[in-house]
Motif scaffolding. Structure first.
Motif, short mmCIF file in Angstrom:
data_model
loop_
_atom_site.label_atom_id
_atom_site.label_comp_id
_atom_site.label_asym_id
_atom_site.label_seq_id
_atom_site.Cartn_x
_atom_site.Cartn_y
_atom_site.Cartn_z
N PHE A 21 32.04 39.05 34.60
CA PHE A 21 30.82 38.30 34.92
C PHE A 21 29.64 39.26 35.13
CE2 PHE A 21 32.11 33.82 36.54
CZ PHE A 21 32.96 33.67 35.45
N ALA A 22 29.89 40.39 35.79
CA ALA A 22 28.81 41.37 36.01
C ALA A 22 28.35 41.93 34.67
CB ALA A 22 29.29 42.48 36.94
N GLU A 23 29.31 42.19 33.77
CA GLU A 23 28.95 42.69 32.43
C GLU A 23 28.11 41.66 31.68
OE1 GLU A 23 33.03 45.36 32.01
OE2 GLU A 23 32.76 43.64 30.67
N ALA A 24 28.32 40.38 32.01
CA ALA A 24 27.57 39.30 31.33
C ALA A 24 26.23 39.03 32.02
CB ALA A 24 28.41 38.03 31.30
N GLY A 25 25.88 39.85 33.01
CA GLY A 25 24.54 39.76 33.60
C GLY A 25 24.46 39.07 34.95
N ALA A 26 25.61 38.58 35.47
CA ALA A 26 25.58 37.88 36.78
C ALA A 26 25.59 38.89 37.92
CB ALA A 26 26.78 36.96 36.90
N ARG A 27 25.08 38.46 39.07
CA ARG A 27 25.35 39.19 40.31
C ARG A 27 26.54 38.49 40.94
NH1 ARG A 27 19.53 39.07 42.98
NH2 ARG A 27 19.47 37.23 41.66
N VAL A 28 27.52 39.29 41.38
CA VAL A 28 28.81 38.71 41.76
C VAL A 28 29.19 39.06 43.19
CG1 VAL A 28 31.22 38.42 41.10
CG2 VAL A 28 29.54 39.02 39.37
N VAL A 29 29.55 38.03 43.95
CA VAL A 29 30.12 38.24 45.29
C VAL A 29 31.63 38.25 45.13
CG1 VAL A 29 30.29 37.40 47.66
CG2 VAL A 29 28.21 36.95 46.31
N LEU A 30 32.24 39.38 45.43
CA LEU A 30 33.70 39.47 45.41
C LEU A 30 34.19 39.09 46.81
CD1 LEU A 30 32.57 41.94 43.47
CD2 LEU A 30 35.01 42.39 43.23
N ALA A 31 34.91 37.98 46.91
CA ALA A 31 35.32 37.46 48.21
C ALA A 31 36.84 37.50 48.31
CB ALA A 31 34.83 36.02 48.36
N ASP A 32 37.33 38.03 49.42
CA ASP A 32 38.80 38.17 49.56
C ASP A 32 39.14 38.45 51.01
OD1 ASP A 32 41.62 39.21 49.17
OD2 ASP A 32 41.04 39.04 47.08
N VAL A 33 40.40 38.20 51.37
CA VAL A 33 40.87 38.62 52.70
C VAL A 33 41.16 40.12 52.72
CG1 VAL A 33 41.84 36.49 53.67
CG2 VAL A 33 43.18 37.79 52.02
N LEU A 34 41.42 40.70 51.56
CA LEU A 34 41.75 42.14 51.48
C LEU A 34 40.46 42.94 51.46
CD1 LEU A 34 44.58 42.21 48.77
CD2 LEU A 34 44.83 42.28 51.26
N GLU A 35 40.09 43.48 52.63
CA GLU A 35 38.77 44.09 52.78
C GLU A 35 38.65 45.42 52.04
OE1 GLU A 35 37.56 43.68 56.79
OE2 GLU A 35 35.51 44.33 56.36
N GLU A 36 39.61 46.31 52.24
CA GLU A 36 39.49 47.65 51.66
C GLU A 36 39.50 47.58 50.12
OE1 GLU A 36 42.30 50.45 53.29
OE2 GLU A 36 41.64 51.93 51.80
N ASP A 37 40.49 46.85 49.58
CA ASP A 37 40.59 46.72 48.12
C ASP A 37 39.35 46.02 47.57
OD1 ASP A 37 43.02 47.88 48.33
OD2 ASP A 37 44.20 46.11 47.81
N GLY A 38 38.86 45.03 48.30
CA GLY A 38 37.69 44.27 47.85
C GLY A 38 36.45 45.14 47.78
N ARG A 39 36.25 45.97 48.80
CA ARG A 39 35.08 46.87 48.79
C ARG A 39 35.18 47.87 47.64
NH1 ARG A 39 31.98 45.60 52.79
NH2 ARG A 39 32.92 44.80 54.69
N LYS A 40 36.39 48.36 47.42
CA LYS A 40 36.58 49.33 46.31
C LYS A 40 36.29 48.65 44.97
CE LYS A 40 39.97 52.42 48.39
NZ LYS A 40 41.40 52.60 48.59
N ALA A 41 36.78 47.43 44.81
CA ALA A 41 36.57 46.71 43.54
C ALA A 41 35.08 46.49 43.30
CB ALA A 41 37.31 45.37 43.56
N ALA A 42 34.36 46.10 44.36
CA ALA A 42 32.90 45.89 44.21
C ALA A 42 32.22 47.22 43.89
CB ALA A 42 32.33 45.28 45.48
N GLY A 43 32.67 48.29 44.52
CA GLY A 43 32.10 49.63 44.27
C GLY A 43 32.29 50.05 42.82
N ARG A 44 33.44 49.72 42.26
CA ARG A 44 33.71 50.10 40.85
C ARG A 44 32.75 49.37 39.91
NH1 ARG A 44 39.15 50.26 42.61
NH2 ARG A 44 39.52 48.08 42.07
N ILE A 45 32.39 48.14 40.26
CA ILE A 45 31.47 47.38 39.39
C ILE A 45 30.05 47.93 39.54
CG2 ILE A 45 30.45 45.09 38.97
CD1 ILE A 45 33.16 43.89 39.87
N GLY A 46 29.70 48.27 40.79
CA GLY A 46 28.38 48.90 41.01
C GLY A 46 27.31 47.91 41.38
N ASP A 47 26.09 48.14 40.94
CA ASP A 47 24.90 47.34 41.37
C ASP A 47 25.12 45.84 41.19
OD1 ASP A 47 23.55 49.51 42.14
OD2 ASP A 47 22.28 49.61 40.36
N GLY A 48 24.88 44.95 41.13
CA GLY A 48 25.26 43.60 40.72
C GLY A 48 26.52 43.05 41.38
#
Ligand code: NAP
Length: 262
Positions: free
Chosen positions: A27-54
């Motif tokens: 979705f981020a590659e398609a131009g959306a800004r994405v909220v990654l929502a999860d109970v797994l905080e550490e993995d979730g932050r890392k996943a958002a970090g890998r995607i970057g800005d957006g």
């Protein structure tokens, strides 16, 4: 070239890993800004970090209404009102009907079914105000057939299928399209508990149409289609992304039938 989701704000639940993470990335590659929502905080932050800005991570327990309200408020403060919701978070509890405990059945329903409904209840009003929105409920091939030993899970996904139809009817005329995807076996932590290489897993799929496990990106690309304007006339649709797993027994009906493998 502008992406198919340019300018949209999407919320993807269960996005710390697996299909949710793949969906957030695509979705981020398609131009959306994405909220990654999860109970797994550490993995979730890392996943958002890998995607970057957006991309940003928000801790969310889908079964808790207050958690959804906090997510909406934070998203509005940061970016604005969400246009897209992917109800992807889910848990599996592999127990048959006679050995299932009531508390476990309720926990599975609370996340897979009630959690998805809560997301719709909290986020859809903003989409209605905007006059446009798209929601995808991630069901399962177990909501198209029975699945031995998965009573709570399959029941929750059949109910989520029903929720999709009803809400598609209730929200469609207000600009919000609601559709469902039915993944088959997908190579994620849930679908590949023993973390075997895909080639090994494919052996379990011999005797099924496409003869291999699916990849999370194959589900994610279907969500992208459903949320884009390419799917502008789809409401209450059911798309099986299962390599033909639910088509029926893959056995020759007559001698000489075109089935070279089984
Ligand atoms: P996954 O790898 O287990 O990822 C699901 C994510 O959702 C996990 O990070 C999980 O965290 C999170 N989650 C669980 N409960 C939550 C809650 N209450 N609130 C927020 N997040 C929560 O699963 P997946 O394979 O990507 O599956 C995604 C969806 O596809 C699920 O709805 C699943 O039922 C469906 N599906 C999967 C397959 C398959 O073969 N993989 C097949 C059919 C359907 P925890 O680790 O803490 O649980």
């Amino acid at each position: 070239m502008t992406g198919k989701l340019e300018g949209r704000i999407a919320v993807v639940t269960g996005a710390a890993r697996g299909q949710g993470e793949a969906t957030a990335r695509i979705f981020a590659e398609a131009g959306a800004r994405v909220v990654l929502a999860d109970v797994l905080e550490e993995d979730g932050r890392k996943a958002a970090g890998r995607i970057g800005d957006g991309a940003m991570f928000r801790k969310l327990d889908v079964s808790d209404e207050g958690s959804w309200n906090a997510l909406l408020e934070a998203t509005r403060t940061e970016w604005g009102t969400p246009d897209i919701l992917i109800n992807n978070a889910g848990i599996v509890h592999p127990v048959d009907a006679l050995n299932l405990e009531k508390a476990d059945f309720e926990r599975v329903l609370g996340i897979n079914l009630i959690g998805s409904w809560l997301g719709i209840k909290v986020l859809a009003p903003g989409m209605i105000e905007k006059g446009k929105g798209a929601i995808v409920n991630i069901c399962s091939s177990s909501a198209l057939i029975g699945m031995n030993g998965l009573t709570a899970y399959a029941s929750s996904k059949w109910a989520l299928r029903g929720l999709t139809k009803n809400v598609a009817m209730e929200l469609g005329y207000r600009g919000v399209r609601v559709n469902a995807i039915f993944p088959g076996g997908i190579n994620t932590p849930m679908g590949n508990i023993t973390e075997e290489p895909a080639e090994e897993l494919n052996k379990y799929y011999v005797g099924q149409t496409i003869q291999r496990i699916g990849e999370p990106e194959e589900v994610a690309r279907t969500s992208l289609f459903l949320c884009s304007d390419d799917a502008s006339y789809l409401a209450g649709a059911e798309i099986a992304v299962d390599g033909g797993q639910t088509l029926g027994p893959y056995t020759p009906f007559l001698p000489g039938a075109p089935n070279s493998v089984v």
